[in-house]
Design an enzyme around this catalytic site. Structure first.
Site, short mmCIF file in Angstrom:
data_model
loop_
_atom_site.label_atom_id
_atom_site.label_comp_id
_atom_site.label_asym_id
_atom_site.label_seq_id
_atom_site.Cartn_x
_atom_site.Cartn_y
_atom_site.Cartn_z
CB THR A 109 -0.95 0.00 1.22
OG1 THR A 109 -1.59 1.26 1.32
CG2 THR A 109 -0.22 -0.26 2.53
CB SER A 114 -3.54 2.08 10.59
OG SER A 114 -3.33 1.21 9.49
CE1 TYR A 138 -3.85 -3.45 5.09
CE2 TYR A 138 -3.97 -1.04 4.99
CZ TYR A 138 -3.84 -2.27 4.37
OH TYR A 138 -3.68 -2.33 3.01
CG HIS A 139 -1.66 1.83 6.41
ND1 HIS A 139 -2.80 2.30 7.01
CD2 HIS A 139 -1.87 2.00 5.08
CE1 HIS A 139 -3.65 2.74 6.10
NE2 HIS A 139 -3.11 2.57 4.91
CE LYS A 164 -1.61 -4.73 2.70
NZ LYS A 164 -1.87 -5.83 1.77
P1 NAD Z 1 -10.90 -7.59 0.60
O1 NAD Z 1 -10.95 -7.66 2.08
O2 NAD Z 1 -12.15 -7.31 -0.14
O3 NAD Z 1 -10.26 -8.94 0.02
C1 NAD Z 1 -9.27 -9.68 0.68
C2 NAD Z 1 -9.62 -11.15 0.55
O4 NAD Z 1 -8.63 -11.93 1.21
C3 NAD Z 1 -10.97 -11.48 1.22
O5 NAD Z 1 -11.79 -12.19 0.32
C4 NAD Z 1 -10.58 -12.32 2.43
O6 NAD Z 1 -11.55 -13.29 2.75
C5 NAD Z 1 -9.25 -12.94 1.97
N1 NAD Z 1 -8.36 -13.28 3.09
C6 NAD Z 1 -7.97 -12.47 4.13
N2 NAD Z 1 -7.17 -13.16 4.96
C7 NAD Z 1 -7.02 -14.40 4.44
C8 NAD Z 1 -6.32 -15.57 4.86
N3 NAD Z 1 -5.60 -15.59 5.98
N4 NAD Z 1 -6.39 -16.67 4.08
C9 NAD Z 1 -7.13 -16.68 2.94
N5 NAD Z 1 -7.83 -15.61 2.50
C10 NAD Z 1 -7.78 -14.48 3.26
O7 NAD Z 1 -9.76 -6.50 0.24
P2 NAD Z 1 -9.47 -5.73 -1.13
O8 NAD Z 1 -10.03 -4.37 -1.03
O9 NAD Z 1 -9.85 -6.60 -2.29
O10 NAD Z 1 -7.90 -5.59 -1.05
C11 NAD Z 1 -7.07 -6.63 -1.53
C12 NAD Z 1 -5.61 -6.32 -1.23
O11 NAD Z 1 -5.24 -5.08 -1.81
C13 NAD Z 1 -5.32 -6.20 0.26
O12 NAD Z 1 -4.09 -6.81 0.54
C14 NAD Z 1 -5.26 -4.72 0.49
O13 NAD Z 1 -4.41 -4.41 1.56
C15 NAD Z 1 -4.70 -4.21 -0.83
N6 NAD Z 1 -5.13 -2.83 -1.12
C16 NAD Z 1 -6.46 -2.54 -1.24
C17 NAD Z 1 -6.85 -1.23 -1.52
C18 NAD Z 1 -8.29 -0.81 -1.66
O14 NAD Z 1 -8.57 0.38 -1.85
N7 NAD Z 1 -9.25 -1.73 -1.58
C19 NAD Z 1 -5.86 -0.24 -1.71
C20 NAD Z 1 -4.52 -0.59 -1.57
C21 NAD Z 1 -4.16 -1.90 -1.28
N1 USQ Z 2 -11.54 9.83 5.26
C1 USQ Z 2 -12.39 10.90 5.42
N2 USQ Z 2 -13.71 10.63 5.51
C2 USQ Z 2 -14.24 9.37 5.42
C3 USQ Z 2 -13.34 8.28 5.23
C4 USQ Z 2 -12.00 8.56 5.16
O1 USQ Z 2 -11.97 12.07 5.49
O2 USQ Z 2 -15.46 9.20 5.51
C5 USQ Z 2 -10.09 10.10 5.14
C6 USQ Z 2 -9.21 9.32 6.11
O3 USQ Z 2 -9.08 10.00 7.34
C7 USQ Z 2 -7.90 9.20 5.34
C8 USQ Z 2 -8.36 9.16 3.88
O4 USQ Z 2 -9.70 9.64 3.86
O5 USQ Z 2 -7.14 10.35 5.50
C9 USQ Z 2 -8.33 7.77 3.27
O6 USQ Z 2 -9.09 6.88 4.06
P1 USQ Z 2 -9.65 5.51 3.43
O7 USQ Z 2 -10.46 4.84 4.49
O8 USQ Z 2 -10.30 5.79 2.12
O9 USQ Z 2 -8.31 4.73 3.09
P2 USQ Z 2 -7.23 4.00 4.00
O10 USQ Z 2 -7.66 3.87 5.40
O11 USQ Z 2 -5.92 4.65 3.73
O12 USQ Z 2 -7.22 2.53 3.40
C10 USQ Z 2 -7.56 2.21 2.06
C11 USQ Z 2 -7.74 0.70 1.98
C12 USQ Z 2 -6.41 0.03 2.33
C13 USQ Z 2 -5.31 0.57 1.42
C14 USQ Z 2 -5.24 2.09 1.48
C15 USQ Z 2 -4.32 2.65 0.41
O13 USQ Z 2 -8.76 0.28 2.89
O14 USQ Z 2 -6.54 -1.37 2.13
O15 USQ Z 2 -4.08 0.04 1.82
O16 USQ Z 2 -6.54 2.64 1.18
S1 USQ Z 2 -3.44 4.06 1.00
O17 USQ Z 2 -4.39 5.06 1.45
O18 USQ Z 2 -2.64 4.52 -0.10
O19 USQ Z 2 -2.63 3.61 2.11
#
Ligand code: NAD
Ligand code: USQ
Length: 392
Positions: free
Chosen positions: A144, A179, A181-182, A185
């Site tokens: 990410t 966070s 979570y981050h 990664k």
């Molecule tokens: P998502 O939660 O919709 O999909 C993740 C999938 O992985 C789910 O189907 C879940 O059941 C599966 N999973 C989680 N843990 C597992 C485990 N231990 N074993 C097997 N399966 C497991 O998430 P997404 O939005 O599709 O994101 C996918 C990936 O991309 C993530 O790694 C996320 O961090 C990354 N990412 C997402 C975004 C975004 O905006 N959605 C942005 C940047 C990075």
């Molecule tokens: N935010 C608002 N209002 C809202 C929701 C969010 O102002 O209602 C703000 C948050 O405070 C943050 C920004 O918008 O500053 C982004 O928040 P987000 O929830 O859209 O994104 P984030 O928590 O960063 O996570 C999402 C995905 C994660 C991925 C990440 C990419 O859930 O899996 O890793 O985006 S990145 O942001 O580049 O780290």
């Protein structure tokens, strides 16, 4: 190519599996349905209805003639991971399978520990399985942009040249994630880079920005092929949430001043970037980082964009930021490596926002108002779980 898509039931994994299958790759999916479980735990649900894995795969086979095989299991279960990698013998593994919500990881100690164990242990099991059973396989790992945080200098693609006391080296870019979570990664990135160094693993770490949209060439072929659309305060991402708020006539929930700036991309570009990485593999022992986003916007700019295009009169609220993050900061991040490989970005256009309005308007009866206000506060070690009723 033989491609395993880990997390293939998720928001991005499912459309990626379809996209690769449609292009003639032999695709296998791995998932443990954890994401569907978080919905039950939080009492939340996807706005766009999604179907079971069995129904999804049967519909895809009927429409496309292509077979995708599903392996249901957990990446934290090492024998399961070994078995799938050994039997499927992938040439590329696309790893999406992690707990991906920052707020979820900040609910309390249990959710933090779960997130880091799930993500870090799952990736370690995968690295061992690849080294033992598929050493030539290319790992394409979803990281990410949030790994970098918001430093007061330009962000590079993974590495930065530093001159210190007269000596120069190319070093991993300093990471300041926002966070637990981050942080998971960042831990993954270190582990993957180390595996490349000691075992000769090939890996591409895609530092992806925030993804928006749900419609791809394949997901729009049939309602049973749809992917999820999250809008709740735990899993919903910012642009998707603003569109839902505008459609139901609520003010847009900008956290704090709204100067938080992030890289974003269209879901179709996620699929294109992953495909480009798969088709252009890293060399044996190479650990490379691509910054995967196409444009950056501040949260306030996104809100203003949505308010301007909203068919209803829409106001913007600045609510106290539940996160600990900089609300005003410098942000300039390199993102040329995927463009150099041929990415043709879909930029955030008025037409795209209007098409998202149409998707949300179609399902607006399913919106659960209680899912929208943020409930997880970074400053508390014991945020109460959101209590929302199911939208399903
Ligand atoms: P998502 O939660 O919709 O999909 C993740 C999938 O992985 C789910 O189907 C879940 O059941 C599966 N999973 C989680 N843990 C597992 C485990 N231990 N074993 C097997 N399966 C497991 O998430 P997404 O939005 O599709 O994101 C996918 C990936 O991309 C993530 O790694 C996320 O961090 C990354 N990412 C997402 C975004 C975004 O905006 N959605 C942005 C940047 C990075
Ligand atoms: N935010 C608002 N209002 C809202 C929701 C969010 O102002 O209602 C703000 C948050 O405070 C943050 C920004 O918008 O500053 C982004 O928040 P987000 O929830 O859209 O994104 P984030 O928590 O960063 O996570 C999402 C995905 C994660 C991925 C990440 C990419 O859930 O899996 O890793 O985006 S990145 O942001 O580049 O780290």
């Amino acid at each position: 190519m033989r491609v395993l898509v880990l997390g293939g039931d998720g928001y991005l994994g499912w459309p990626t599996a379809l996209h690769l299958s449609a292009r003639g790759h032999q695709v296998g999916i791995v998932d443990n349905f954890a994401r569907r479980g978080y919905d039950h735990e939080l009492g939340a649900g996807t706005l766009v209805p999604i179907f079971s894995m069995k129904e999804r795969l049967a519909t895809w086979r009927r429409i496309s003639g292509h077979h995708i095989e599903a392996h249901i299991g957990d990446l934290t279960d090492a024998p399961f991971v070994d078995g799938v990698v050994e039997r499927f013998a992938p040439e590329a593994v696309v790893h999406f399978a992690e707990q991906r919500s920052a707020p979820y990881s900040m609910i309390d100690r249990n959710h933090c520990v779960y997130t880091q164990v799930n993500n870090v242990v799952g990736t370690l099991n995968l690295l061992y399985a690849l080294a033992e059973h598929a050493p030539d396989c290319h790992l394409v790992k979803l990281g990410t942009m949030g790994e970098y945080g918001t430093p007061n200098i330009d962000i590079e693609e993974g590495f930065i040249e530093i001159t210190h006391r007269g000596r120069t080296d190319l070093l991993p870019y300093p990471m300041q994630p926002g966070s637990f979570y981050h942080l998971s990664k960042v831990h993954d990135s270190h582990n993957i880079r180390f595996a490349c160094r000691i075992w000769g693993t090939r890996a591409t770490d895609l530092h992806q920005g925030i993804v928006y949209g749900v419609q791809t060439d394949e997901t729009t072929l049939d309602p049973q092929l749809a992917t999820r659309f999250d809008y709740d305060a735990v899993f919903g991402t910012v642009l998707n949430r603003f569109i839902v708020e505008a459609v139901i006539g609520q003010p847009l929930s900008v956290y704090g001043s709204g100067g938080q700036t992030r890289g974003l991309l269209d879901i179709r570009d996620t699929l294109a970037c992953v495909e480009l990485a798969v088709l252009n593999p890293a060399e044996p022992g190479e650990y490379r980082v691509f910054n995967q986003f196409t444009e950056s916007f501040s949260v306030l700019q996104l809100a203003e964009h949505v308010a301007r295009l909203s068919p209803k009169k829409t106001t913007i609220d600045h609510i106290p930021d539940p996160r600990v993050e900089k609300e005003e900061h410098y942000y300039r991040a390199a993102h040329t490596k995927l463009l150099d490989l041929g990415l043709k970005p879909h930029l955030l256009s008025d037409t795209l926002i209007e098409s998202l309005f149409h998707v949300v308007e179609k399902y607006q009866e399913r919106v659960d108002l209680s899912a929208i206000p943020p409930t997880v506060n970074w400053r508390s070690q014991h945020s109460s779980l959101p209590t929302v009723s199911s939208a399903e």
